[in-house]
Design a protein around this motif. Structure first.
Motif, short mmCIF file in Angstrom:
data_model
loop_
_atom_site.label_atom_id
_atom_site.label_comp_id
_atom_site.label_asym_id
_atom_site.label_seq_id
_atom_site.Cartn_x
_atom_site.Cartn_y
_atom_site.Cartn_z
N ILE A 50 0.85 -1.19 0.00
CA ILE A 50 0.00 0.00 0.00
C ILE A 50 0.89 1.24 0.00
CG2 ILE A 50 -1.79 1.28 1.25
CD1 ILE A 50 -2.64 -1.37 2.52
N TYR A 51 0.49 2.24 -0.79
CA TYR A 51 1.26 3.48 -0.86
C TYR A 51 0.61 4.50 0.07
CZ TYR A 51 3.85 7.41 -2.90
OH TYR A 51 4.66 8.50 -3.09
N SER A 52 1.01 4.49 1.32
CA SER A 52 0.52 5.48 2.28
C SER A 52 1.56 5.64 3.37
CB SER A 52 -0.82 5.05 2.89
OG SER A 52 -0.64 4.05 3.87
N ASP A 53 1.60 6.83 4.00
CA ASP A 53 2.62 7.06 5.01
C ASP A 53 2.44 6.13 6.21
OD1 ASP A 53 0.34 8.33 5.93
OD2 ASP A 53 1.28 10.28 6.21
N THR A 54 1.18 5.85 6.59
CA THR A 54 0.94 4.99 7.75
C THR A 54 1.44 3.58 7.50
OG1 THR A 54 -1.02 6.30 8.26
CG2 THR A 54 -0.80 4.18 9.36
N TYR A 55 1.08 3.02 6.36
CA TYR A 55 1.46 1.64 6.07
C TYR A 55 2.97 1.52 5.91
CZ TYR A 55 1.97 -2.82 3.75
OH TYR A 55 2.37 -4.09 3.42
N ILE A 56 3.56 2.45 5.19
CA ILE A 56 5.01 2.39 4.96
C ILE A 56 5.76 2.55 6.28
CG2 ILE A 56 6.94 3.65 3.92
CD1 ILE A 56 5.12 4.07 1.47
N LEU A 57 5.27 3.44 7.14
CA LEU A 57 5.89 3.63 8.44
C LEU A 57 5.78 2.37 9.29
CD1 LEU A 57 7.34 5.51 10.35
CD2 LEU A 57 5.17 6.59 10.90
N LEU A 58 4.62 1.73 9.26
CA LEU A 58 4.42 0.49 10.01
C LEU A 58 5.40 -0.59 9.54
CD1 LEU A 58 2.63 -1.33 11.95
CD2 LEU A 58 1.39 -1.96 9.86
N GLU A 59 5.49 -0.75 8.22
CA GLU A 59 6.35 -1.81 7.69
C GLU A 59 7.83 -1.51 7.95
OE1 GLU A 59 5.66 -4.82 6.40
OE2 GLU A 59 3.66 -4.35 7.09
N LEU A 60 8.22 -0.26 7.80
CA LEU A 60 9.61 0.10 8.04
C LEU A 60 9.96 -0.08 9.52
CD1 LEU A 60 12.24 1.19 6.92
CD2 LEU A 60 11.36 3.51 7.23
N MET A 61 9.06 0.35 10.40
CA MET A 61 9.30 0.19 11.83
C MET A 61 9.29 -1.29 12.21
SD MET A 61 7.36 2.10 14.99
CE MET A 61 7.72 3.71 14.30
N GLY A 62 8.38 -2.04 11.62
CA GLY A 62 8.33 -3.48 11.88
C GLY A 62 9.60 -4.18 11.42
N HIS A 63 10.11 -3.75 10.28
CA HIS A 63 11.36 -4.32 9.76
C HIS A 63 12.51 -4.03 10.72
CE1 HIS A 63 14.50 -5.36 6.89
NE2 HIS A 63 15.04 -4.16 7.07
N ARG A 64 12.57 -2.79 11.23
CA ARG A 64 13.63 -2.43 12.18
C ARG A 64 13.46 -3.16 13.52
NH1 ARG A 64 17.48 -0.61 8.90
NH2 ARG A 64 16.80 1.17 7.66
#
Length: 628
Positions: A172-186
């Motif tokens: 999904i192209y959205s700041d919330t989803y991308i932030l969740l995935e990036l934070m989850g990855h970290r």
């Protein structure tokens, strides 16, 4: 005039004692749930499109759920999610429901860590899939992440490109989803780091799990996640192992306040929410500083950690003018001062004829500024009376004193916000007719054709409600002159940090400036600014200047005000109308500690804001020419 949508409100609670403690002291183990409900209801002003909540049970056994989430859409979402929650307990006996140990073992949401969220969309995206909190599941408790926030990021495109360059493929192209995935990855990387440490110490099996959960450092996760984001934000999260955090952006654009004692650690978007919910004094509550994070680990140990280097503080002034609750002690004083400072320009607009001037306000958010405006005029009249008495060259008679002292500030509740009319007809004049009845007036409240009518509002943004409703309905009172007052300065530029003001053409001030340029055959200014914006967009964003500011340079505030009146005057309304706006200097004088004024000045605190404003003007011009 028009309701603006501020993107969200957040609430966090960490219970520091076992549930039995709250059962014994407060009569219920649901103490955390009840307080979360209150905190969310008291922030209802921050989001009526949807709401969500989440809970984590600490030290749960394998095979039993430990992370819970409930979400709902609509203005009644808070009631719905807590109603659904209570439905989970309908088959439980009263004795079991009063047993904290039973609840902890068997009932959903009987946990120690809670998070709530109120949502307003600033992206136009709606639906339950966009409602916070977001959840990222994993079989390792420490890798589970529940996330919510009050934010809008300006550089999602750049972060998206970074992720795809690494080989990731976001769904999904959205700041919330991308932030969740990036934070989850970290978070995954942080867990794996601790896994390696545990193995190097000779630990095995469940001992490794315990080591990981005791040593996860969420500051590492936040430092690596948030370093490249540009925007205004308060991001909050829970992990399955019991970590809780809330981080504020380095510029302090979006607000967050917290409190802790030996029973609880709590955080909310507004200070009065904590004061009322937990019966606290103002000075007991602390503001989360820019670039820092409130961190609570699995053991309940609390710390404030610097995640990013703080920038020059640019806290959102619109929070103070409009969004945040006026019950905050500082915001109340600030809004009163905003109104009081407008005394002199209003006096000029009514030609100093206070005897034939009635003051009122647009309900409901402008009420505090209205009281400040009245204070300003009371002080003015008192000075005027003193001067009149002091100028007498004789002992005044009773009648003379009565005449001097008899003048007073005339205030009435002229405008009423009517019930929310449903504009179920979506086309043409029928819809406009319904929209014109959103407000009603107090007939007989002014002397027709004799009294000036001064009406204050907190802001004038699009001008739609002025044109379709306010001016037309106030004209029914037949004032000698209408003076529409804004306690905020002219709104000239979009917001990109969480407020629903993304497009230049929405603002009546911008439209008026464009029309003035056309009236004066100065279309070349539009073309020059367009090319300037294009040139700025070729630079690294850190070097960009806001070229859109050039649109306003040829004109005075008064010239723009006159054009706005011309554009917004309803057909058939001939009453003289004048606009009075707060000055930028007045704004900073009334609200000295919240310097974020980019919607008024075009001076964005982050490079992403400047870039997006230049891009907005380019898109506006290209759309206009394309339509022509």
């Amino acid at each position: 005039m028009e309701p603006l949508h501020e993107d969200c409100g957040v609430a966090l609670i960490r219970l520091l004692k076992p549930l039995e403690y709250y059962q014994q002291k407060y009569g219920t183990w649901m103490y955390g749930l009840n307080k979360l409900y209150l905190m969310m209801e008291k922030q209802h002003n921050r989001g009526q499109e949807g709401a969500g909540m989440a809970c984590v049970k600490l030290n749960s056994e394998p095979g039993k759920e430990y992370m819970f989430r409930e979400r709902a859409m609509g203005s009644n979402a808070i009631t719905e999610i807590f109603g659904n929650l209570k439905d989970n307990y309908k088959d439980v006996t009263p004795e079991q429901l009063a047993d904290a140990s039973f609840a902890k073992e068997n009932l959903p949401f009987a946990g120690e860590v809670f998070m709530g969220h109120l949502r307003y969309s600033t992206t136009g995206k709606s639906g339950i899939q966009y409602t916070h909190p977001f959840l990222r599941r994993n079989n390792w408790r420490a890798k589970n992440l529940c996330f919510c926030g009050n934010f809008n990021m300006t550089n999602v495109d750049e972060i998206f490109d970074q992720l795809t360059e690494q080989g990731q493929c976001p769904r999904i192209y959205s700041d919330t989803y991308i932030l969740l995935e990036l934070m989850g990855h970290r978070l995954d990387r942080e867990v794996e780091r601790n896994f390696v440490d545990a193995k190097s110490k000779g630990l095995e099996k469940t001992a490794i799990t315990s080591y990981i959960e005791d040593h996860v450092d969420m500051s590492n996760v936040l430092k690596t996640t948030m370093k490249d984001f540009d925007g205004g934000y308060v991001v909050c999260g829970l992990t399955g192992s019991g970590e809780m955090f809330a981080m504020r952006d380095p510029w302090g654009i979006r607000p967050a306040f917290y409190y802790k004692n030996d029973e609880i650690i709590v955080l909310a978007s507004e200070r009065p929410v904590l004061q009322t919910t937990f019966d606290l004094e103002c000075d007991e509550i602390l503001e989360l500083e820019p670039g820092t994070s409130l961190m609570v680990n699995k053991k309940g140990e609390c710390s404030i950690q610097k995640i990013l280097e703080p920038k020059e503080k640019q806290a959102c002034s619109f929070e103070r003018i409009y969004f945040s609750r006026g019950s905050d002690t500082d915001i109340y004083k600030e809004r009163k001062k905003l109104g009081e400072q407008l005394t002199e320009p209003i006096l000029k607009a009514v030609n100093y004829d206070t005897k034939h001037t009635v003051f009122s306000y647009i309900p409901n958010t402008a009420e505090v500024a209205y009281y400040g405006m009245l204070d300003g005029f009371k002080e003015y009249l008192n000075r005027k009376k003193l001067e009149a008495i002091e100028s007498l060259d004789h002992q005044p008679t009773h009648q003379e004193l009565e005449q001097i002292l008899g003048e007073f500030v005339r205030s009435e509740k002229v405008a009423w916000k009517d019930i929310k009319l449903r504009t179920f007809i979506s086309e043409g004049e029928s819809r406009n007719d319904l929209a014109s009845h959103v407000y009603d007036v107090s007939y007989g409240s002014i002397e027709p054709y004799t009294d000036n009518l001064v009406i204050i509002d907190d802001s004038i943004v699009r001008g739609t409600t002025l044109k379709e409703s306010i001016l037309r309905i106030l004209d029914r009172l037949h004032p000698k002159k209408m003076i529409m007052v804004s306690s905020a300065p002219q709104i000239r530029y979009p917001d990109y940090y969480g407020i629903d003001m993304p497009h230049l053409e929405e603002f009546c001030v911008f439209r008026a400036a464009i029309e003035l340029l056309k009236d004066n055959h100065m279309q070349y200014v539009i073309e020059n600014v367009y090319h300037d914006c294009q040139n700025e967009l070729k630079k690294p964003k850190e070097e960009m200047q806001n070229a859109v500011r050039g649109i306003y340079k040829p004109f005075t505030i008064e010239q723009i005000n006159e054009k706005i009146v011309e554009m917004l005057r309803p057909d058939g309304v001939t009453t003289p109308i004048e606009l009075v706006f707060q000055s930028i200097e007045g704004l900073h004088s009334a609200i000295p500690n919240h310097k974020g004024d980019w919607y008024f000045t075009g001076k964005y605190p982050t490079p992403g804001g400047t870039k997006n404003c230049n891009l907005a003007f380019v898109n506006y011009v290209e759309k206009v020419y394309q339509n022509e």
